[in-house]
Design an enzyme around this catalytic site. Sequence first.
Site, short mmCIF file in Angstrom:
data_model
loop_
_atom_site.label_atom_id
_atom_site.label_comp_id
_atom_site.label_asym_id
_atom_site.label_seq_id
_atom_site.Cartn_x
_atom_site.Cartn_y
_atom_site.Cartn_z
N GLU A 88 19.26 -22.42 -24.19
CA GLU A 88 20.35 -23.34 -23.91
C GLU A 88 20.06 -24.35 -22.80
O GLU A 88 20.54 -25.48 -22.83
CB GLU A 88 21.62 -22.55 -23.53
CG GLU A 88 22.22 -21.75 -24.66
CD GLU A 88 22.96 -22.63 -25.67
OE1 GLU A 88 23.04 -23.84 -25.45
OE2 GLU A 88 23.43 -22.10 -26.68
N SER A 349 51.31 34.77 -24.32
CA SER A 349 50.70 35.84 -23.52
C SER A 349 49.70 35.33 -22.48
O SER A 349 49.01 36.14 -21.86
CB SER A 349 49.97 36.82 -24.45
OG SER A 349 50.87 37.45 -25.34
#
Length: 697
Positions: A88, A349
Amino acid sequence: MLSRKFLRRAAVTGISFAGLAAITAAALWQLDRAFPPPLPAALTVSTEVQDRDGQLLRAFATPDGYWRLATSLDQVDKQFVDMLVTYEDKRFWDHQGIDVLALARAAGQFATSGHIVSGGSTLSMQLARLIEPRDSRSLGSKIKQMLRALQIERRLSKRQILERYLTLSPYGGNLEGVRAASLAYFGKEPKRLTVSEAALLVALPQLPEKRRPDRNLEIAHAARDRVLTRMVSAGLLGEREAARAALDDVSGLRRTLPALAAHAAYTMLPKAIPGGQKLQLTIRKSVQEGLEQVAKDAAARLGPRLSVAIVLADARTGDILGEVGSADFFDASRSGWIDMTKVVRSPGSTLKPFIYGLAFEQGLVAQETLIEDSPADFSGYRPKNFDMGYQGDVSIRQALQLSLNVPAIRVLDAVGPAQLMARFRQADVTPILPVNEAPGLAIGLGGVGVTLRDLVQLYAGLANGGKAHTLHDGTEPANAERSTTTILDGQANWQITDILSGVKPPQGAAQRGIAYKTGTSYGYRDAWSVGFDGRYVLGVWVGRPDAGAVPGLSGYVSAAPILFEGFVRSGLAAVPLPSQPAGVRRPKREELPVTLTRFGAGTDGLVQATPTEPAPTIIFPPDGARVDLGTSSADASPLVLKLQGGRAPFRWLANGKPLVGIDRRRTATWQPDGAGYSTLTVIDAAGRAASVKVFVE
């Protein structure tokens, strides 16, 4: 004379030019101040929820609907950055926002070809376009970008410019920034990209919609290959490396961004400031991924409307490393939005280990102390075992491992329900009792409300030598107090851990060396399993969020396999349980003092011999009952027989003929062979008998 005039004119001209330059500079400076580029101190980015190591767990879209993740250069593959700059703006590190040579080249190409070949835009100019989108591709727009690029270069460093570009660049749809694109297209952060992946991400921002791999895969491949060719020409890649990269088949799928720990993430969301923020949990991403998959797979096996919740914590610190509030956050049929780790339910339990732990602390029992498992009446409270059967004399170790109800209530009656509740509150866990009710014996079998996080916090104390830390996951207020308290003393804690480590794993489970306990609430509404090794504790809840009954649901069958699978899929290394501490003994039965050979609590609280159990009584069907079983039908239902009292095992007779087998349970079934009167008799192990006469219609 002539030379003097020339020098004066030159001086005047120089001064004029200098003045003009100064005026121009001042004017530009004033214009720059009057019309600054729109560069907010903080970009509007997605709010991120991260794990303890900074890895992304979940992101939320920006208010305008974009996935835009804040990006620093340290989060991006260096080769990708080199390729981006080379493709770029190869003189990015040298120019001041405008690359004059690139613009001259672009102008020459346009003059000779009659159309735009290359644009000559720098990354600074592209950032200017991203922060201030242009209305058209006119010359005026290009000049404005150039001026903005100069302004940007005055305000930001090259690194800051790159980071803003990497955060804002478009990648198709509502994806902005290289992190969102890498996660969506490749399923990973852009820290370690392949050459092919890096080239594709370089190519996408020029024409993001046209080159989207999820919609135009061939065009995306072609754009990637052009980048690879340019990298070879620039000397950044070798021809063979580029050729191999061109052969990579980039997936045409768009993945969803990470969406882990949904309930915790949404809890954190109100803490986010406008514009996006990074919020951190104590969760570890790899653990969370494994547990969420375990919960989803388990729910699929268990059936519709059932959900699964899991909490895994480090017992040494109280850090929650993984928490799953439901099997699937977005599954409405399972009420997935409800965080079942924080919902109060009956624990079944699972509180029994702490009952026995208090008894060990008080010196009331040893592991081999005998205790009677038979029907008992505690001032009108008559607990029954899960399978409705009784074992007779068992050791304390067996009673806890088999999760027998009556022995647990006998022990709780001796140590006191209020003391058990006080110990829970001391560990920063407050079980919920029915309104205006004092703690009673029923709390030992689930007659109290707790959350999954409560249970895991209690068991974390067992895993940490009896010291319980307040659990935390990062969602708590910053000033929230964290405590460390004693849940059991060291010797009692080891005795309970040793007993629970001997519980048989569920069939097919991997052997991991953990201690664990299961529980099932009344009416088959909740199934639990909580276990721990030498460091980590994991709790599982299974059930329906609406508290509906689920026939066949149980802790051992439904939740325990998830517990063992969760430990394996968490990825955490197993930590051995602690060895027997010095001075702590586990005497054999013949070595016990007489006061510990058999457990029984009298009114004075002292250990005494257990009284003989009452004679058996048939409670169903009652004597003289008329029973309609539909005997005219070939598929008539059998009659269920129930008794109380007596000593197992039991033998049943119908009209003097023994029914098949001898059973320790207090229930049996009988299939009448016809209508009329019948006599049913039961005989216990002591030879005592009870009979009823019924009429079968």
